[in-house]
Design an enzyme around this catalytic site. Structure first.
Site, PDB file in Angstrom:
ATOM      1  N   ASN A  91      -4.648  -3.255 -10.082  1.00 18.16           N
ATOM      2  CA  ASN A  91      -3.722  -3.342  -8.943  1.00 18.16           C
ATOM      3  C   ASN A  91      -2.678  -2.232  -8.911  1.00 18.16           C
ATOM      4  O   ASN A  91      -2.169  -1.905  -7.838  1.00 18.16           O
ATOM      5  CB  ASN A  91      -3.031  -4.715  -8.998  1.00 18.16           C
ATOM      6  CG  ASN A  91      -1.838  -4.795  -8.072  1.00 18.16           C
ATOM      7  OD1 ASN A  91      -1.993  -4.966  -6.866  1.00 18.16           O
ATOM      8  ND2 ASN A  91      -0.625  -4.630  -8.614  1.00 18.16           N
ATOM      9  N   SER A 143      -7.440  -0.151  -0.108  1.00 21.29           N
ATOM     10  CA  SER A 143      -6.524  -0.259   1.035  1.00 21.29           C
ATOM     11  C   SER A 143      -7.317   0.011   2.300  1.00 21.29           C
ATOM     12  O   SER A 143      -8.320   0.744   2.262  1.00 21.29           O
ATOM     13  CB  SER A 143      -5.402   0.787   0.908  1.00 21.29           C
ATOM     14  OG  SER A 143      -4.718   0.936   2.138  1.00 21.29           O
ATOM     15  N   TYR A 156      -3.232   9.399  -0.823  1.00 18.94           N
ATOM     16  CA  TYR A 156      -3.385   7.944  -0.991  1.00 18.94           C
ATOM     17  C   TYR A 156      -4.762   7.493  -0.488  1.00 18.94           C
ATOM     18  O   TYR A 156      -5.464   6.733  -1.164  1.00 18.94           O
ATOM     19  CB  TYR A 156      -2.259   7.242  -0.230  1.00 18.94           C
ATOM     20  CG  TYR A 156      -2.194   5.747  -0.414  1.00 18.94           C
ATOM     21  CD1 TYR A 156      -1.668   5.184  -1.580  1.00 18.94           C
ATOM     22  CD2 TYR A 156      -2.634   4.874   0.588  1.00 18.94           C
ATOM     23  CE1 TYR A 156      -1.586   3.807  -1.734  1.00 18.94           C
ATOM     24  CE2 TYR A 156      -2.555   3.503   0.444  1.00 18.94           C
ATOM     25  CZ  TYR A 156      -2.027   2.969  -0.726  1.00 18.94           C
ATOM     26  OH  TYR A 156      -1.948   1.613  -0.870  1.00 18.94           O
ATOM     27  N   SER A 159      -7.507   8.488  -2.824  1.00 20.92           N
ATOM     28  CA  SER A 159      -7.528   7.655  -4.035  1.00 20.92           C
ATOM     29  C   SER A 159      -8.137   6.286  -3.737  1.00 20.92           C
ATOM     30  O   SER A 159      -8.924   5.759  -4.523  1.00 20.92           O
ATOM     31  CB  SER A 159      -6.114   7.493  -4.630  1.00 20.92           C
ATOM     32  OG  SER A 159      -5.309   6.636  -3.837  1.00 20.92           O
ATOM     33  N   LYS A 160      -7.801   5.720  -2.584  1.00 18.18           N
ATOM     34  CA  LYS A 160      -8.279   4.373  -2.256  1.00 18.18           C
ATOM     35  C   LYS A 160      -9.743   4.380  -1.825  1.00 18.18           C
ATOM     36  O   LYS A 160     -10.470   3.406  -2.044  1.00 18.18           O
ATOM     37  CB  LYS A 160      -7.377   3.747  -1.174  1.00 18.18           C
ATOM     38  CG  LYS A 160      -5.929   3.511  -1.641  1.00 18.18           C
ATOM     39  CD  LYS A 160      -5.869   2.549  -2.819  1.00 18.18           C
ATOM     40  CE  LYS A 160      -4.452   2.179  -3.219  1.00 18.18           C
ATOM     41  NZ  LYS A 160      -4.423   1.269  -4.381  1.00 18.18           N
ATOM     42  N   ILE A 189       1.034  -5.095   4.004  1.00 19.92           N
ATOM     43  CA  ILE A 189       1.511  -6.257   3.243  1.00 19.92           C
ATOM     44  C   ILE A 189       3.001  -6.063   2.951  1.00 19.92           C
ATOM     45  O   ILE A 189       3.422  -4.973   2.541  1.00 19.92           O
ATOM     46  CB  ILE A 189       0.737  -6.411   1.908  1.00 19.92           C
ATOM     47  CG1 ILE A 189      -0.787  -6.373   2.125  1.00 19.92           C
ATOM     48  CG2 ILE A 189       1.153  -7.681   1.173  1.00 19.92           C
ATOM     49  CD1 ILE A 189      -1.382  -7.471   2.969  1.00 19.92           C
TER      50      ILE A 189
HETATM   51  P1  NAD Z   1       4.659  -2.249  -5.497  1.00 23.60           P
HETATM   52  O1  NAD Z   1       5.174  -0.857  -5.504  1.00 23.60           O
HETATM   53  O2  NAD Z   1       5.534  -3.337  -4.974  1.00 23.60           O
HETATM   54  O3  NAD Z   1       4.151  -2.661  -6.958  1.00 23.60           O
HETATM   55  C1  NAD Z   1       3.340  -1.810  -7.719  1.00 23.60           C
HETATM   56  C2  NAD Z   1       3.567  -2.094  -9.189  1.00 23.60           C
HETATM   57  O4  NAD Z   1       2.753  -1.154  -9.926  1.00 23.60           O
HETATM   58  C3  NAD Z   1       5.023  -1.859  -9.635  1.00 23.60           C
HETATM   59  O5  NAD Z   1       5.460  -2.934 -10.430  1.00 23.60           O
HETATM   60  C4  NAD Z   1       4.946  -0.554 -10.416  1.00 23.60           C
HETATM   61  O6  NAD Z   1       5.921  -0.451 -11.450  1.00 23.60           O
HETATM   62  C5  NAD Z   1       3.533  -0.627 -10.983  1.00 23.60           C
HETATM   63  N1  NAD Z   1       3.053   0.696 -11.376  1.00 23.60           N
HETATM   64  C6  NAD Z   1       3.230   1.877 -10.732  1.00 23.60           C
HETATM   65  N2  NAD Z   1       2.691   2.877 -11.449  1.00 23.60           N
HETATM   66  C7  NAD Z   1       2.144   2.318 -12.570  1.00 23.60           C
HETATM   67  C8  NAD Z   1       1.443   2.842 -13.678  1.00 23.60           C
HETATM   68  N3  NAD Z   1       1.196   4.149 -13.804  1.00 23.60           N
HETATM   69  N4  NAD Z   1       1.040   1.976 -14.646  1.00 23.60           N
HETATM   70  C9  NAD Z   1       1.291   0.655 -14.547  1.00 23.60           C
HETATM   71  N5  NAD Z   1       1.947   0.114 -13.508  1.00 23.60           N
HETATM   72  C10 NAD Z   1       2.370   0.934 -12.522  1.00 23.60           C
HETATM   73  O7  NAD Z   1       3.281  -2.168  -4.664  1.00 23.60           O
HETATM   74  P2  NAD Z   1       2.450  -3.326  -3.928  1.00 23.60           P
HETATM   75  O8  NAD Z   1       2.755  -3.233  -2.466  1.00 23.60           O
HETATM   76  O9  NAD Z   1       2.579  -4.605  -4.649  1.00 23.60           O
HETATM   77  O10 NAD Z   1       0.980  -2.725  -4.100  1.00 23.60           O
HETATM   78  C11 NAD Z   1       0.094  -3.152  -5.127  1.00 23.60           C
HETATM   79  C12 NAD Z   1      -1.260  -2.496  -4.890  1.00 23.60           C
HETATM   80  O11 NAD Z   1      -1.752  -2.825  -3.595  1.00 23.60           O
HETATM   81  C13 NAD Z   1      -1.218  -0.968  -4.954  1.00 23.60           C
HETATM   82  O12 NAD Z   1      -2.412  -0.467  -5.533  1.00 23.60           O
HETATM   83  C14 NAD Z   1      -1.165  -0.578  -3.496  1.00 23.60           C
HETATM   84  O13 NAD Z   1      -1.662   0.718  -3.262  1.00 23.60           O
HETATM   85  C15 NAD Z   1      -2.052  -1.651  -2.886  1.00 23.60           C
HETATM   86  N6  NAD Z   1      -1.832  -1.853  -1.463  1.00 23.60           N
HETATM   87  C16 NAD Z   1      -0.625  -2.259  -0.992  1.00 23.60           C
HETATM   88  C17 NAD Z   1      -0.458  -2.430   0.374  1.00 23.60           C
HETATM   89  C18 NAD Z   1       0.846  -2.876   0.977  1.00 23.60           C
HETATM   90  O14 NAD Z   1       0.932  -2.914   2.207  1.00 23.60           O
HETATM   91  N7  NAD Z   1       1.855  -3.238   0.207  1.00 23.60           N
HETATM   92  C19 NAD Z   1      -1.528  -2.190   1.251  1.00 23.60           C
HETATM   93  C20 NAD Z   1      -2.741  -1.783   0.734  1.00 23.60           C
HETATM   94  C21 NAD Z   1      -2.888  -1.625  -0.631  1.00 23.60           C
END
Ligand code: NAD
Length: 248
Positions: A91, A143, A156, A159-160, A189
């Site tokens: 994640n 994503s 981004y 990567s996705k 989200i």
């Molecule tokens: P967020 O930024 O709230 O949380 C991400 C977490 O990952 C944080 O706690 C951060 O410290 C941790 N992190 C970052 N780099 C890291 C590393 N190198 N090693 C370990 N941990 C690390 O993000 P989120 O919105 O909860 O997103 C979670 C996942 O879902 C991500 O992969 C994001 O790309 C994906 N995503 C999110 C959305 C959205 O709308 N929020 C949409 C599509 C995909």
């Protein structure tokens, strides 16, 4: 009987946001949960405490998912502490958005390392464990941007999209051992990641979503639970969009 009784799950980047919601959801169905994040800070400790209070075994580990040897080290520790790994949720992720004409090499490298290389790192390290067990479920956080692209997110979206190719290949390679790999493609989200976007962008996203709302971390966690459990026993190599109908 809960869906994940006796299962051990690893969730990366779980100190907040979607990862945290996933850790709590898996625990609510009886899984023991190891969470990782960059630091063992107050946030990580709070999630660890919340999980433990739910009556499951839980531990938070500091680990940089983008670092190959750090990942091997933490997976070894988790196996030592928990004995096995049944569910891996890749994640951890970041954004470093910008127009391509201004995107720096650092912006590109950081996003590819944290979002895509991390999936290789963790899957590579966990795969021998699941292979020996002859079973496991790997869930990779892609994503909608990896499916359809998005302006100002070339790093981004690459990567996705890479995660989707990785997931499909891993599914074909490891299915023979009962190891399933699937990806989730969330849309918009509501988390701290998207809270950082300007208000007008957040509003315009919502207007594009047929369900007329951003998703919650729990919306993504529910689909993760499905993919983690035997309810999805014949689902392998798939990408499930969790986007309120935005991406059809
Ligand atoms: P967020 O930024 O709230 O949380 C991400 C977490 O990952 C944080 O706690 C951060 O410290 C941790 N992190 C970052 N780099 C890291 C590393 N190198 N090693 C370990 N941990 C690390 O993000 P989120 O919105 O909860 O997103 C979670 C996942 O879902 C991500 O992969 C994001 O790309 C994906 N995503 C999110 C959305 C959205 O709308 N929020 C949409 C599509 C995909």
């Amino acid at each position: 009987m809960k869906l994940l009784e006796g299962k051990i799950a690893v969730v990366t980047g779980a100190a907040r946001g979607i990862g945290k919601a996933i850790a709590l959801k898996l625990a609510s169905e009886g899984a023991s949960v190891a969470i990782t994040d960059l630091a063992y800070n107050d946030a990580a400790q709070a999630v660890e405490n919340e999980l433990t209070a739910m009556g499951v075994k839980a531990k938070a580990y500091a680990s940089n998912a983008a670092d190959y040897s750090d990942t091997q080290k933490v997976v070894d520790e988790i196996v030592k502490d928990f004995g096995r790994i049944d569910i891996l949720v890749n994640n951890a992720g970041i954004t470093k958005d910008g127009a391509l004409k201004r995107m720096t090499e650092d912006q590109w490298d950081a996003v590819i390392s944290v979002n895509l290389k991390s999936v290789f790192n963790f899957t590579r390290a966990v795969q021998p464990v699941m292979w020996k067990q002859a079973g496991g479920s790997i869930i990779n956080m892609s994503s909608v941007v990896g499916v359809s692209g998005n302006a100002n997110q070339c790093n981004y979206s690459a990567s996705k999209a890479g995660i989707i190719g990785f997931t499909k290949s891993a599914a074909k390679e490891m299915g023979v051992r009962g190891i399933r790999s699937n990806a989730i493609a969330p849309g918009f989200i509501e988390t701290e990641m998207t809270a950082a976007l300007p208000e007008e962008i957040r509003k315009s996203w919502n207007e594009k979503i047929p369900l007329r709302r951003g998703g919650t971390p729990e919306d993504v966690a529910n689909v993760t639970l499905f993919l983690a459990s035997d309810l999805s026993a014949y689902v392998n190599g798939q990408v499930i969009n969790v986007c309120g109908g935005m991406n059809t």
